[in-house]
Design a protein around this motif. Structure first.
Motif, PDB file in Angstrom:
ATOM      1  N   TYR A  42       0.523  -1.344  -0.363  1.00  0.00           N
ATOM      2  CA  TYR A  42      -0.020  -0.442  -0.108  1.00  0.00           C
ATOM      3  C   TYR A  42       0.709   1.547  -0.046  1.00  0.00           C
ATOM      4  O   TYR A  42       0.655   2.584  -0.523  1.00  0.00           O
ATOM      5  CB  TYR A  42      -0.911  -0.018   1.092  1.00  0.00           C
ATOM      6  CG  TYR A  42      -2.022  -1.188   0.664  1.00  0.00           C
ATOM      7  CD1 TYR A  42      -3.350  -0.892   0.121  1.00  0.00           C
ATOM      8  CD2 TYR A  42      -2.127  -2.569   1.589  1.00  0.00           C
ATOM      9  CE1 TYR A  42      -4.583  -2.020  -0.124  1.00  0.00           C
ATOM     10  CE2 TYR A  42      -2.688  -2.995   1.435  1.00  0.00           C
ATOM     11  CZ  TYR A  42      -4.004  -2.644   0.210  1.00  0.00           C
ATOM     12  OH  TYR A  42      -4.896  -3.543   0.405  1.00  0.00           O
ATOM     13  N   ARG A  43       1.885   0.990   0.758  1.00  0.00           N
ATOM     14  CA  ARG A  43       2.970   2.119   0.457  1.00  0.00           C
ATOM     15  C   ARG A  43       3.488   2.672  -0.616  1.00  0.00           C
ATOM     16  O   ARG A  43       4.176   3.874  -1.095  1.00  0.00           O
ATOM     17  CB  ARG A  43       3.612   2.006   1.540  1.00  0.00           C
ATOM     18  CG  ARG A  43       3.695   1.938   3.053  1.00  0.00           C
ATOM     19  CD  ARG A  43       4.174   1.676   4.106  1.00  0.00           C
ATOM     20  NE  ARG A  43       4.114   1.601   6.036  1.00  0.00           N
ATOM     21  CZ  ARG A  43       3.697   2.418   6.447  1.00  0.00           C
ATOM     22  NH1 ARG A  43       4.459   3.722   5.613  1.00  0.00           N
ATOM     23  NH2 ARG A  43       3.700   2.699   7.561  1.00  0.00           N
ATOM     24  N   LEU A  44       3.328   1.686  -1.202  1.00  0.00           N
ATOM     25  CA  LEU A  44       4.182   1.770  -2.844  1.00  0.00           C
ATOM     26  C   LEU A  44       3.583   2.151  -3.655  1.00  0.00           C
ATOM     27  O   LEU A  44       4.148   2.842  -4.435  1.00  0.00           O
ATOM     28  CB  LEU A  44       4.700   0.222  -3.017  1.00  0.00           C
ATOM     29  CG  LEU A  44       6.259  -0.438  -2.572  1.00  0.00           C
ATOM     30  CD1 LEU A  44       6.207  -1.930  -2.853  1.00  0.00           C
ATOM     31  CD2 LEU A  44       7.123   0.504  -3.362  1.00  0.00           C
ATOM     32  N   VAL A 111      -8.743  -0.449  -5.687  1.00  0.00           N
ATOM     33  CA  VAL A 111      -6.489  -1.020  -5.077  1.00  0.00           C
ATOM     34  C   VAL A 111      -6.485  -1.513  -4.343  1.00  0.00           C
ATOM     35  O   VAL A 111      -5.583  -3.180  -4.751  1.00  0.00           O
ATOM     36  CB  VAL A 111      -6.267   0.497  -4.362  1.00  0.00           C
ATOM     37  CG1 VAL A 111      -4.930   0.122  -4.008  1.00  0.00           C
ATOM     38  CG2 VAL A 111      -6.271   2.054  -5.101  1.00  0.00           C
ATOM     39  N   ARG A 112      -7.495  -1.966  -3.692  1.00  0.00           N
ATOM     40  CA  ARG A 112      -7.118  -3.682  -2.343  1.00  0.00           C
ATOM     41  C   ARG A 112      -7.733  -4.396  -3.661  1.00  0.00           C
ATOM     42  O   ARG A 112      -6.705  -5.670  -3.311  1.00  0.00           O
ATOM     43  CB  ARG A 112      -8.661  -3.777  -1.578  1.00  0.00           C
ATOM     44  CG  ARG A 112      -8.116  -2.474  -0.903  1.00  0.00           C
ATOM     45  CD  ARG A 112      -9.340  -2.351   0.772  1.00  0.00           C
ATOM     46  NE  ARG A 112      -8.613  -3.002   1.250  1.00  0.00           N
ATOM     47  CZ  ARG A 112      -6.696  -2.654   2.170  1.00  0.00           C
ATOM     48  NH1 ARG A 112      -7.098  -1.543   2.393  1.00  0.00           N
ATOM     49  NH2 ARG A 112      -6.676  -3.809   2.545  1.00  0.00           N
ATOM     50  N   SER A 113      -8.313  -4.722  -4.726  1.00  0.00           N
ATOM     51  CA  SER A 113      -8.626  -5.581  -5.140  1.00  0.00           C
ATOM     52  C   SER A 113      -7.226  -5.816  -5.972  1.00  0.00           C
ATOM     53  O   SER A 113      -6.937  -7.240  -6.879  1.00  0.00           O
ATOM     54  CB  SER A 113      -9.778  -5.752  -6.200  1.00  0.00           C
ATOM     55  OG  SER A 113     -10.337  -4.850  -7.040  1.00  0.00           O
ATOM     56  N   GLY A 132      -0.298  -7.438   8.389  1.00  0.00           N
ATOM     57  CA  GLY A 132      -1.773  -6.700   7.440  1.00  0.00           C
ATOM     58  C   GLY A 132      -1.844  -6.020   7.915  1.00  0.00           C
ATOM     59  O   GLY A 132      -2.348  -5.113   9.267  1.00  0.00           O
ATOM     60  N   ARG A 133      -4.090  -5.693   7.703  1.00  0.00           N
ATOM     61  CA  ARG A 133      -4.801  -5.126   8.504  1.00  0.00           C
ATOM     62  C   ARG A 133      -6.428  -6.403   8.176  1.00  0.00           C
ATOM     63  O   ARG A 133      -6.978  -6.522   9.099  1.00  0.00           O
ATOM     64  CB  ARG A 133      -5.617  -3.824   7.382  1.00  0.00           C
ATOM     65  CG  ARG A 133      -4.291  -2.143   8.082  1.00  0.00           C
ATOM     66  CD  ARG A 133      -3.988  -2.732   9.648  1.00  0.00           C
ATOM     67  NE  ARG A 133      -3.404  -0.889   9.292  1.00  0.00           N
ATOM     68  CZ  ARG A 133      -2.171  -0.804   9.416  1.00  0.00           C
ATOM     69  NH1 ARG A 133      -1.745  -2.315   9.076  1.00  0.00           N
ATOM     70  NH2 ARG A 133      -1.456  -0.036   9.641  1.00  0.00           N
ATOM     71  N   ASP A 134      -5.812  -6.707   7.194  1.00  0.00           N
ATOM     72  CA  ASP A 134      -7.039  -8.394   6.178  1.00  0.00           C
ATOM     73  C   ASP A 134      -6.634  -9.456   6.240  1.00  0.00           C
ATOM     74  O   ASP A 134      -7.476  -9.881   5.296  1.00  0.00           O
ATOM     75  CB  ASP A 134      -8.148  -7.510   5.498  1.00  0.00           C
ATOM     76  CG  ASP A 134      -6.899  -6.907   3.607  1.00  0.00           C
ATOM     77  OD1 ASP A 134      -5.798  -7.134   4.528  1.00  0.00           O
ATOM     78  OD2 ASP A 134      -7.771  -6.636   2.755  1.00  0.00           O
TER      79      ASP A 134
END
Ligand code: DC
Length: 226
Positions: A42-44, A111-113, A132-134
């Motif tokens: 996600y940071r990237l 973005v997540r998918s 992570g978170r999920d």
């Protein structure tokens, strides 16, 4: 019992500053497993978008950046270098401005998918520690062990403060707490894959625990399950 043909997946989810990153690395090393630092992805995406001048609020523009992310993780004995479009961004993705950007783009469903398959390919034998978170709720719902690691916002800000101090960066503690609260709020209130423990996760509150105590607790949970 460990099945040699299928990777064992251990998920470690929780808010920023809970110690997930350090503990996931320690676990992966101890068990000889692969490591997925999903926050780095996600940071990237945030950093790549910022470099391209893409407005992070514009999902239609950020999703293609996530899909086309040109990244390499160079794993060595002691560290992993992260290469984006040929440039070493290992340190750059840890800047506060990128943290805030990552939290923003992580709320976009497309973005997540776009990042889902990229994360799942990390699950190779003998096993994976996924941070992570999920991880336990969405990415690896069939994981063998799911842990949700948390700590109070004050304790997390204090740890981050000490970390930045060691690096010689001057930061204001009150600002750190406010940033952490803002990010927690956004990560847990978003509509897609909000930060929350999986129903079958074990919750560990590390506020008053040392890293060593948390590590021992995690190892014992893993030993019971695999
Ligand atoms: O763990 P981290 O601080 O490196 O994560 C950066 C941001 O990415 C954080 O605000 C939440 C988001 N993130 C996410 O939504 N899902 C993940 N699996 C990992 C991180």
């Amino acid at each position: 019992m460990t099945n040699q043909r299928f990777p064992t997946v251990i998920t470690i989810d929780g808010p920023s500053g809970s110690g997930k990153g350090t503990l996931s690395q320690m676990l992966a090393r101890q068990l000889g497993y692969n490591l997925l630092d999903s926050g780095a992805l996600y940071r990237l995406v945030a950093l790549a978008s910022m470099k391209r001048g893409v407005n992070l609020a514009d999902e239609q523009l950020v999703a293609p950046v996530a899909l086309a992310l040109n990244v390499k993780f160079l794993v060595s004995e002691n560290a992993t270098s992260i290469i984006l479009d040929g440039e070493d961004v290992t340190d750059a993705i840890r800047q506060e401005v990128v943290s805030m950007g990552a939290s923003q783009i992580a709320a976009h469903p497309t973005v997540r998918s776009a990042l889902l398959e990229r994360q799942r390919v990390f699950a190779t034998t003998p096993g994976l520690v996924a941070d992570g978170r999920d991880m336990g709720t969405e990415v690896f719902p069939d994981a063998s062990v799911k842990i949700f690691l948390t700590a109070s916002a004050e304790a997390r800000a204090e740890r981050r403060f000490k970390q930045l101090q060691r690096k010689g960066e001057a930061v204001d503690k009150a600002n750190l707490i406010a940033d952490i609260r803002e990010r927690d709020e956004r990560d847990s209130k978003r509509a897609v894959s909000p930060l929350k423990p999986a129903v079958d996760a074990t919750i560990i509150d590390s506020t008053d625990m040392s890293i060593e105590q948390v590590f021992a607790r995690m190892l014992s949970l893993i030993k019971q399950a695999v």
